[in-house]
Design a protein around this motif. Structure first.
Motif, PDB file in Angstrom:
ATOM      1  N   GLN A  84      86.715  59.056 105.511  1.00  0.00           N
ATOM      2  CA  GLN A  84      85.366  59.428 105.922  1.00  0.00           C
ATOM      3  C   GLN A  84      84.419  58.238 105.844  1.00  0.00           C
ATOM      4  O   GLN A  84      83.535  58.068 106.690  1.00  0.00           O
ATOM      5  N   LEU A  85      84.597  57.395 104.844  1.00  0.00           N
ATOM      6  CA  LEU A  85      83.783  56.185 104.696  1.00  0.00           C
ATOM      7  C   LEU A  85      83.905  55.290 105.928  1.00  0.00           C
ATOM      8  O   LEU A  85      82.895  54.843 106.495  1.00  0.00           O
ATOM      9  N   PHE A  86      85.132  55.037 106.355  1.00  0.00           N
ATOM     10  CA  PHE A  86      85.327  54.153 107.507  1.00  0.00           C
ATOM     11  C   PHE A  86      84.862  54.820 108.796  1.00  0.00           C
ATOM     12  O   PHE A  86      84.361  54.143 109.709  1.00  0.00           O
ATOM     13  N   ARG A  87      85.003  56.133 108.861  1.00  0.00           N
ATOM     14  CA  ARG A  87      84.485  56.845 110.032  1.00  0.00           C
ATOM     15  C   ARG A  87      82.965  56.703 110.090  1.00  0.00           C
ATOM     16  O   ARG A  87      82.391  56.493 111.171  1.00  0.00           O
ATOM     17  N   GLN A  88      82.311  56.783 108.941  1.00  0.00           N
ATOM     18  CA  GLN A  88      80.860  56.626 108.895  1.00  0.00           C
ATOM     19  C   GLN A  88      80.442  55.237 109.368  1.00  0.00           C
ATOM     20  O   GLN A  88      79.501  55.086 110.161  1.00  0.00           O
ATOM     21  N   ILE A  89      81.140  54.206 108.890  1.00  0.00           N
ATOM     22  CA  ILE A  89      80.801  52.837 109.288  1.00  0.00           C
ATOM     23  C   ILE A  89      80.976  52.655 110.793  1.00  0.00           C
ATOM     24  O   ILE A  89      80.134  52.053 111.471  1.00  0.00           O
ATOM     25  N   GLU A  90      82.079  53.192 111.315  1.00  0.00           N
ATOM     26  CA  GLU A  90      82.332  53.041 112.755  1.00  0.00           C
ATOM     27  C   GLU A  90      81.281  53.785 113.575  1.00  0.00           C
ATOM     28  O   GLU A  90      80.801  53.268 114.594  1.00  0.00           O
ATOM     29  N   GLU A  91      80.899  54.979 113.140  1.00  0.00           N
ATOM     30  CA  GLU A  91      79.903  55.750 113.879  1.00  0.00           C
ATOM     31  C   GLU A  91      78.525  55.116 113.812  1.00  0.00           C
ATOM     32  O   GLU A  91      77.783  55.112 114.795  1.00  0.00           O
ATOM     33  N   GLU A  92      78.172  54.549 112.643  1.00  0.00           N
ATOM     34  CA  GLU A  92      76.826  53.998 112.471  1.00  0.00           C
ATOM     35  C   GLU A  92      76.696  52.572 112.979  1.00  0.00           C
ATOM     36  O   GLU A  92      75.619  52.166 113.431  1.00  0.00           O
ATOM     37  N   GLN A  93      77.776  51.785 112.898  1.00  0.00           N
ATOM     38  CA  GLN A  93      77.679  50.372 113.235  1.00  0.00           C
ATOM     39  C   GLN A  93      78.552  49.958 114.413  1.00  0.00           C
ATOM     40  O   GLN A  93      78.282  48.944 115.056  1.00  0.00           O
ATOM     41  N   GLY A  94      79.637  50.681 114.631  1.00  0.00           N
ATOM     42  CA  GLY A  94      80.541  50.326 115.721  1.00  0.00           C
ATOM     43  C   GLY A  94      81.443  49.160 115.424  1.00  0.00           C
ATOM     44  O   GLY A  94      82.229  48.732 116.287  1.00  0.00           O
ATOM     45  N   ARG A  95      81.383  48.625 114.207  1.00  0.00           N
ATOM     46  CA  ARG A  95      82.207  47.478 113.851  1.00  0.00           C
ATOM     47  C   ARG A  95      82.187  47.279 112.340  1.00  0.00           C
ATOM     48  O   ARG A  95      81.345  47.844 111.625  1.00  0.00           O
ATOM     49  N   LEU A  96      83.108  46.449 111.861  1.00  0.00           N
ATOM     50  CA  LEU A  96      83.124  46.010 110.472  1.00  0.00           C
ATOM     51  C   LEU A  96      83.598  44.574 110.464  1.00  0.00           C
ATOM     52  O   LEU A  96      84.668  44.258 110.985  1.00  0.00           O
ATOM     53  N   ASP A  97      82.796  43.682 109.893  1.00  0.00           N
ATOM     54  CA  ASP A  97      83.119  42.255 109.930  1.00  0.00           C
ATOM     55  C   ASP A  97      83.774  41.754 108.648  1.00  0.00           C
ATOM     56  O   ASP A  97      84.606  40.852 108.702  1.00  0.00           O
ATOM     57  N   ILE A  98      83.402  42.305 107.515  1.00  0.00           N
ATOM     58  CA  ILE A  98      83.960  41.859 106.233  1.00  0.00           C
ATOM     59  C   ILE A  98      84.258  43.075 105.367  1.00  0.00           C
ATOM     60  O   ILE A  98      83.414  43.959 105.209  1.00  0.00           O
ATOM     61  N   LEU A  99      85.462  43.102 104.814  1.00  0.00           N
ATOM     62  CA  LEU A  99      85.826  44.067 103.780  1.00  0.00           C
ATOM     63  C   LEU A  99      86.171  43.290 102.522  1.00  0.00           C
ATOM     64  O   LEU A  99      87.002  42.379 102.560  1.00  0.00           O
ATOM     65  N   VAL A 100      85.546  43.646 101.416  1.00  0.00           N
ATOM     66  CA  VAL A 100      85.904  43.076 100.114  1.00  0.00           C
ATOM     67  C   VAL A 100      86.475  44.196  99.263  1.00  0.00           C
ATOM     68  O   VAL A 100      85.769  45.136  98.896  1.00  0.00           O
ATOM     69  N   ASN A 101      87.767  44.106  98.973  1.00  0.00           N
ATOM     70  CA  ASN A 101      88.438  45.085  98.126  1.00  0.00           C
ATOM     71  C   ASN A 101      88.212  44.721  96.663  1.00  0.00           C
ATOM     72  O   ASN A 101      88.837  43.794  96.130  1.00  0.00           O
ATOM     73  N   ASN A 102      87.319  45.448  96.026  1.00  0.00           N
ATOM     74  CA  ASN A 102      86.982  45.172  94.636  1.00  0.00           C
ATOM     75  C   ASN A 102      87.209  46.373  93.722  1.00  0.00           C
ATOM     76  O   ASN A 102      87.377  46.206  92.516  1.00  0.00           O
ATOM     77  N   ALA A 103      87.228  47.584  94.271  1.00  0.00           N
ATOM     78  CA  ALA A 103      87.357  48.787  93.447  1.00  0.00           C
ATOM     79  C   ALA A 103      88.622  48.727  92.597  1.00  0.00           C
ATOM     80  O   ALA A 103      89.707  48.411  93.097  1.00  0.00           O
ATOM     81  N   ALA A 104      88.482  49.024  91.315  1.00  0.00           N
ATOM     82  CA  ALA A 104      89.640  49.028  90.418  1.00  0.00           C
ATOM     83  C   ALA A 104      89.348  49.903  89.212  1.00  0.00           C
ATOM     84  O   ALA A 104      88.218  49.940  88.713  1.00  0.00           O
ATOM     85  N   PHE A 105      90.373  50.588  88.747  1.00  0.00           N
ATOM     86  CA  PHE A 105      90.274  51.387  87.526  1.00  0.00           C
ATOM     87  C   PHE A 105      90.280  50.437  86.325  1.00  0.00           C
ATOM     88  O   PHE A 105      91.207  49.639  86.160  1.00  0.00           O
TER      89      PHE A 105
END
Length: 290
Positions: A84-105
Motif C-alpha cells: 500500500q505504501l508503494f501504491r500511495q507513492i506511485e499514485e501521488e508522485q508517479g515515480r520514485l527516485d531513491i529508496l533507502v532501506n533502513n527499517a530494522a528490528f
C-alpha cells in the motif's frame, strides 16, 4: 540520472533513518518517511528510557531542512502495508527516485555482552524486519524504477557484516544486505537503476548517545568521531547523481571512504574509515550461475 526528486526512507521515526531523511530534505527532495511511532512510548533506549521521535516529527524536520516530508505509518513486517505504501507513492508522485532501506528490528539486548543463546530468541527478528523487509521494499521499488529508467536503491549496512558486532543475527542481517546489493545489481544492470550497500560508521543518534553513557569504555572513542546521520543521506544523494555512482553500483561501500571520492563531507568534517580495525567489504565476484 536526472536530479532525483522523490525518496522513501524506511524506519525513519528516529535514529539513522530520521537523519538520512533530513539529509535528503536538505537536497530539496520530497521524502516519504515510514515508521510505526505515532507518539513516543514504544521505542526505548538501552537504559529503558523512552526514545523521542515520530514519523510526523521526522517529516516536519525534512520540510524545515528544505524538502517536503510526508509521513506514512507502516509496519515493514506486514507485506500488505508495504504494498500500500508503494501504491500511495506511485499514485501521488508517479515515480520514485531513491529508496533507502533502513527499517530494522532493534532488540533491547542488542549490545549486551552475552552469547546469542543467552539473549532472547526474538533477537533473530532483525532477519525479518531488516533483511526480508529490505528485499520486499526493493522488489517494489525496482519495478517502479526500471519502468522510469532510473533510480537509486541503498541499504544501510555496517562493519558488522565483516567483524563480530552485536551477535550473529545482526551480522547475518548486514552481510545479507551487502549480498542483496551485489546480486540485485546483476539483475538491474543496464536499466539505469543504481544500487549500493553502505557501511555507516558510528552514528550520533538517540540510541548511540545512551549507549555511550551505558557502556562508556566501549563507545567513548567512537562517539568522538561519530558521523551525523544526515551525512549518509548526502552520500546516497551523491551516489544517485554523481557519474561515479554508476560505476559503484552493486558494491558495498564504506561511507567515510566513498564520501571522499564523491566530494561529500560531514558538516565540514572528513570522517575516519574503520577498515583496518573492523574489516573490509567482500570483493564482488563476476561469476553468474542460473
Amino acid at each position: 540520472m536526472t536530479e532525483p526528486k522523490i525518496a522513501l526512507v524506511t524506519g525513519a521515526s528516529r535514529g539513522a533513518g530520521a537523519g538520512i531523511a533530513r539529509g535528503l530534505g536538505e537536497k530539496g527532495m520530497t521524502v516519504y518517511v515510514t515508521g510505526r511511532t505515532a507518539a513516543p512510548g514504544d521505542a526505548k533506549g538501552w537504559d529503558g528510557s523512552v526514545l523521542p521521535g515520530t514519523v510526523s516529527e521526522t517529516a516536519d524536520a525534512v520540510t524545515k531542512a528544505g524538502g517536503k516530508g510526508i509521513p506514512v505509518m507502516c509496519d515493514h513486517a506486514d507485506d500488505m502495508q508495504v504494498e500500500q505504501l508503494f501504491r500511495q507513492i506511485e499514485e501521488e508522485q508517479g515515480r520514485l527516485d531513491i529508496l533507502v532501506n533502513n527499517a530494522a528490528f532493534i532488540h533491547h539486548q542488542l549490545i549486551e555482552k552475552k552469547p546469542f543463546w543467552e539473549k532472547e530468541i526474538a533477537a533473530v527478528n532483525i532477519l525479518d524486519v531488516g533483511l526480508r523487509s529490505a528485499y520486499v521494499a526493493s522488489w517494489h521499488a525496482a519495478g517502479m524504477m526500471v519502468k522510469q529508467g532510473s533510480g537509486m536503491i541503498a541499504f544501510g549496512s555496517s562493519f558488522g557484516a565483516s567483524c563480530y558486532m552485536h551477535g550473529p543475527a545482526y551480522g547475518a542481517q548486514k552481510a545479507g544486505l551487502d549480498k542483496f546489493a551485489h546480486d540485485m545489481e546483476f539483475d538491474l544492470r543496464d536499466t539505469g537503476v543504481r544500487i549500493a550497500s553502505i557501511w555507516m560508521g558510528p552514528l550520533i543518534t538517540e540510541r548511540s548517545k545512551i549507549a555511550a553513557e551505558t557502556n562508556p569504555e566501549q563507545y567513548e572513542g567512537f562517539i568522538e568521531t561519530a558521523e551525523n546521520p544526515e551525512f549518509t543521506g548526502h552520500i546516497v544523494h551523491a551516489l544517485a547523481t554523481n557519474p561515479k555512482g554508476a560505476a559503484l553500483s552493486g558494491r558495498t561501500l564504506i561511507a567515510a571512504e566513498v564520501a571522499k571520492d564523491l566530494g561529500v563531507d560531514d558538516r565540514g568534517n572528513d570522517r575516519p574509515s574503520y577498515r583496518e580495525m573492523l574489516g573490509s567489504p567482500n570483493e564482488p565476484n563476476p561469476a553468474a550461475v542460473y
